[in-house]
Design an enzyme around this catalytic site. Structure first.
Site, short mmCIF file in Angstrom:
data_model
loop_
_atom_site.label_atom_id
_atom_site.label_comp_id
_atom_site.label_asym_id
_atom_site.label_seq_id
_atom_site.Cartn_x
_atom_site.Cartn_y
_atom_site.Cartn_z
N TYR A 58 54.24 35.24 39.03
CA TYR A 58 54.17 33.93 40.53
C TYR A 58 55.13 32.88 40.39
CZ TYR A 58 49.58 36.12 39.02
OH TYR A 58 48.66 37.33 39.41
N PRO A 206 38.80 37.64 43.48
CA PRO A 206 36.51 37.91 43.48
C PRO A 206 36.21 37.18 44.67
CG PRO A 206 37.70 35.64 42.01
CD PRO A 206 38.43 36.29 42.41
N LEU A 207 36.72 36.37 45.60
CA LEU A 207 36.22 35.44 46.93
C LEU A 207 37.36 36.17 47.92
CD1 LEU A 207 36.63 31.62 45.61
CD2 LEU A 207 34.32 33.14 45.21
N ALA A 208 37.71 37.27 47.53
CA ALA A 208 38.66 38.24 48.35
C ALA A 208 39.46 37.26 49.20
CB ALA A 208 37.70 38.53 49.73
N GLY A 210 40.06 34.39 49.76
CA GLY A 210 39.04 32.77 50.24
C GLY A 210 38.67 33.07 51.61
#
Length: 313
Positions: A58, A206-208, A210
């Protein structure tokens, strides 16, 4: 905030963690504000989130550096930090996956320096290079664990067969793999294996990425440099079908008096084998909202309704 202990470890982590690929991840996102990223990590730690997830790739080390700057403001026992290695970016013009033991040892040492730590709580083999036997790569991480440089071993982005090979001696404590309301492929084999073999499953995305944030419309377009352009959920007709599902899930969230992102996180935490989630974000407001998901209780009726929405599309 609720807390749980990762399998085969004594690492007590918050159910809601923090993913930091947008904290200094300039190679993944455009126009990131590093001050916002620092504020995000600090706000998380000040509000009950003790589980911070990063990776050396990152920002080619920049995320670890920024996270490390914040971590030094806190007592060592007040946080659990996970990082990952396997992307050799010694030559910035030729970043390649590398699982060789000598590379992993060097990567761990460099991560420790950037994080300003003596040890990492959880270290993941980020990607398999499909060349180095897991006996060698995981074996080296096991030696680093014995030396006290890492406390637990994780793995990410592997198939079931690869996971089995990597876990041949029971060294794997955590699997990190894609899993969310819109991508449930992990339910076929990875999640059941983890449940049956005492491995914590921690979903990424976990939130696809966005989509379960609820802010996309049919006219939304990603920046041409955004890495999510390679995610099938954002492509063509599938993107449009996904938005229809999202609208129905929003209705459930409203009835539960919560937000769609928090419904998505609570749903994951309700799945057997999922011990924690690591939503990301760019500003502190996101994590301050996400921490509320730890207190959401989904009834059997709620879960059945969500199941029907996901299965009918």
């Amino acid at each position: 905030m609720n807390y749980t202990t990762l399998k085969k470890t004594d690492l007590k982590v918050s159910e809601i963690g923090l993913g930091t690929n947008a904290v200094g991840g300039h190679n993944l996102f455009q126009n990131l504000n590093e001050a916002d990223g620092i504020d995000l990590v600090r706000a998380a730690l000040n509000n009950g989130v003790n589980f911070i997830d990063t990776a050396d790739i990152y920002g080619l080390g920049r995320s670890e550096e920024l996270v490390g700057e914040v971590l030094k403001e806190f007592k060592r026992e007040d946080f659990v930090v996970a990082t990952k290695g396997a992307q050799n970016f010694t030559n910035l013009d030729d970043v390649k996956t590398d699982n060789r033991p000598e590379y992993l040892r060097d990567a761990v040492e460099k991560s420790l320096k950037r994080l300003q730590l003596d040890y990492v709580d959880l270290y993941y083999l980020h990607f398999p290079d499909n060349e180095t036997p897991f006996a060698e790569s995981i074996g080296e991480l096991a030696r680093l664990k014995e030396e006290g440089k890492i406390r637990a071993i994780g793995i990410s982005n592997v198939s079931l067969d690869q996971l089995k090979e990597a876990n041949a001696h029971g060294d794997i404590s955590v699997l990190q793999s894609p899993y969310n309301m819109l991508d449930r492929s992990a339910e076929a084999d990875l999640l059941p294996y983890c449940v049956g073999n005492n491995i914590s499953f921690i979903p990424y995305g976990p939130l696809a990425f966005g989509l379960l944030g609820g802010g996309f419309t049919k006219d939304s377009k990603l920046d041409s440099q955004d890495w999510r352009n390679s995610v099938p959920l954002f492509e063509g007709e599938q993107f449009q079908r996904t938005l229809e599902i999202v609208e129905k899930l929003k209705e459930v969230a409203i009835q539960k008096e919560t937000s769609l992102p928090n419904l998505a996180l609570a749903w994951l935490l309700a799945q057997e084998g999922v011990d924690a989630v690591i939503p990301g974000g760019k500003k502190k407001e996101r994590i301050l909202e996400n921490i509320q998901a730890s207190d959401i209780i989904l009834s059997k009726e709620d879960l059945n309704r969500i199941h029907d929405i996901l299965n009918k599309n």
